[in-house]
Motif scaffolding. Structure first.
Motif, mmCIF file in Angstrom:
data_model
loop_
_atom_site.group_PDB
_atom_site.id
_atom_site.type_symbol
_atom_site.label_atom_id
_atom_site.label_comp_id
_atom_site.label_asym_id
_atom_site.label_seq_id
_atom_site.Cartn_x
_atom_site.Cartn_y
_atom_site.Cartn_z
ATOM 1 N N UNK A 194 0.837 -1.209 0.000
ATOM 2 C CA UNK A 194 0.000 0.000 0.000
ATOM 3 C C UNK A 194 0.869 1.254 0.000
ATOM 4 N N UNK A 195 1.853 1.288 0.896
ATOM 5 C CA UNK A 195 2.735 2.457 0.992
ATOM 6 C C UNK A 195 3.531 2.646 -0.296
ATOM 7 N N UNK A 196 4.050 1.550 -0.846
ATOM 8 C CA UNK A 196 4.855 1.659 -2.065
ATOM 9 C C UNK A 196 4.028 2.127 -3.248
ATOM 10 N N UNK A 197 2.778 1.680 -3.345
ATOM 11 C CA UNK A 197 1.919 2.115 -4.443
ATOM 12 C C UNK A 197 1.549 3.591 -4.308
ATOM 13 N N UNK A 198 1.278 4.023 -3.089
ATOM 14 C CA UNK A 198 0.925 5.428 -2.861
ATOM 15 C C UNK A 198 2.116 6.334 -3.157
ATOM 16 N N UNK A 199 3.294 5.968 -2.667
ATOM 17 C CA UNK A 199 4.479 6.798 -2.920
ATOM 18 C C UNK A 199 4.857 6.801 -4.401
ATOM 19 N N UNK A 200 4.630 5.687 -5.100
ATOM 20 C CA UNK A 200 4.895 5.661 -6.539
ATOM 21 C C UNK A 200 3.943 6.585 -7.279
ATOM 22 N N UNK A 201 2.682 6.592 -6.869
ATOM 23 C CA UNK A 201 1.708 7.504 -7.483
ATOM 24 C C UNK A 201 2.093 8.959 -7.236
ATOM 25 N N UNK A 202 2.513 9.267 -6.010
ATOM 26 C CA UNK A 202 2.933 10.636 -5.683
ATOM 27 C C UNK A 202 4.134 11.040 -6.533
ATOM 28 N N UNK A 203 5.071 10.127 -6.711
ATOM 29 C CA UNK A 203 6.266 10.451 -7.500
ATOM 30 C C UNK A 203 5.917 10.706 -8.962
ATOM 31 N N UNK A 204 5.011 9.910 -9.518
ATOM 32 C CA UNK A 204 4.599 10.119 -10.913
ATOM 33 C C UNK A 204 3.874 11.455 -11.060
ATOM 34 N N UNK A 205 2.934 11.725 -10.138
ATOM 35 C CA UNK A 205 2.186 12.985 -10.195
ATOM 36 C C UNK A 205 3.110 14.183 -10.028
ATOM 37 N N UNK A 206 4.052 14.099 -9.095
ATOM 38 C CA UNK A 206 4.983 15.213 -8.851
ATOM 39 C C UNK A 206 5.899 15.432 -10.051
#
Length: 211
Positions: A135-147
């Protein structure tokens, strides 16, 4: 596997502690029987988790490479004393903030995926540890792509806003496309994992059944 463990833990909570270590005719405890019967499911879960982590870690590593390089090739360049030419622009500050956020979140994502790959994969890991890491890895990956896409949009705005103002909106739409696609593809799995890990139990509590 997580649901099977939740079922086992729920049943275990209803049984008196003296029966939890009681052995059957094969001299096995309930925990040992459960582990033996779910060996195949554990292997399948381990394979899926490792394949997912391996695929996503490549994407996160690519983002690290891109945003790290972007941090040292600032849009607009520098003047003679090394100060960025567009330092006073709000769009430049947005680029710096979101490029740094993309870098940090992608590193966090890589570390969490590495944590998944190096887990010992015991049955109990599927109850909380592995789902939380995913869950944490998917959320942080999404944040990195969006950023990263916001930083890209800010860079384009800095370099091209005067010449081609009409392209700002189309570029914004194109920049939001990867983020939207990732959200569409991963949101169902992410929400399902959050619900099964942190949501209400599918089993009634002792109070609800009058125990």
């Amino acid at each position: 596997m997580q649901r099977e463990l939740q079922w086992f833990k729920a049943v275990e909570s209803y049984v008196h502690s003296s029966f939890q270590e009681q052995r059957n005719g094969s001299n096995k405890t309930p925990k040992e029987v459960f582990t033996k019967e779910h060996k195949k499911l554990v292997k399948e879960g381990e394979k899926w988790m490792k394949e997912t982590a391996s695929s996503c870690i490549v994407a996160a590593a690519l983002i690290i490479t891109v945003v790290f390089a972007a941090a040292f090739t600032l849009p607009g360049g520098n003047d003679n004393d090394g100060t960025p030419n567009f330092f006073s622009k709000k769009s430049f500050k947005a680029f710096i903030i979101f490029d740094a956020l993309a870098f940090v979140s992608s590193i966090a994502s890589v570390l969490m995926f590495l944590g998944i790959l190096t887990t010992r994969y015991s049955p109990d890991d599927f109850l909380k540890s592995l789902p939380e890491k995913l869950i944490i890895s998917q959320i942080t990956l999404f944040i990195s792509i969006a950023s990263m896409m916001v930083a890209y949009g800010a860079t384009f705005y800095i370099n091209c806003t005067h010449q081609w103002k009409w392209t700002i909106f189309p570029i914004f739409l194109l920049g939001s496309l990867p983020v939207t696609l990732f959200a569409m593809l991963q949101s169902h799995l992410l929400f399902e994992m959050i619900s099964s890990t942190y949501g209400p139990s599918i089993f009634p509590s002792k109070e609800e059944i009058g125990m």
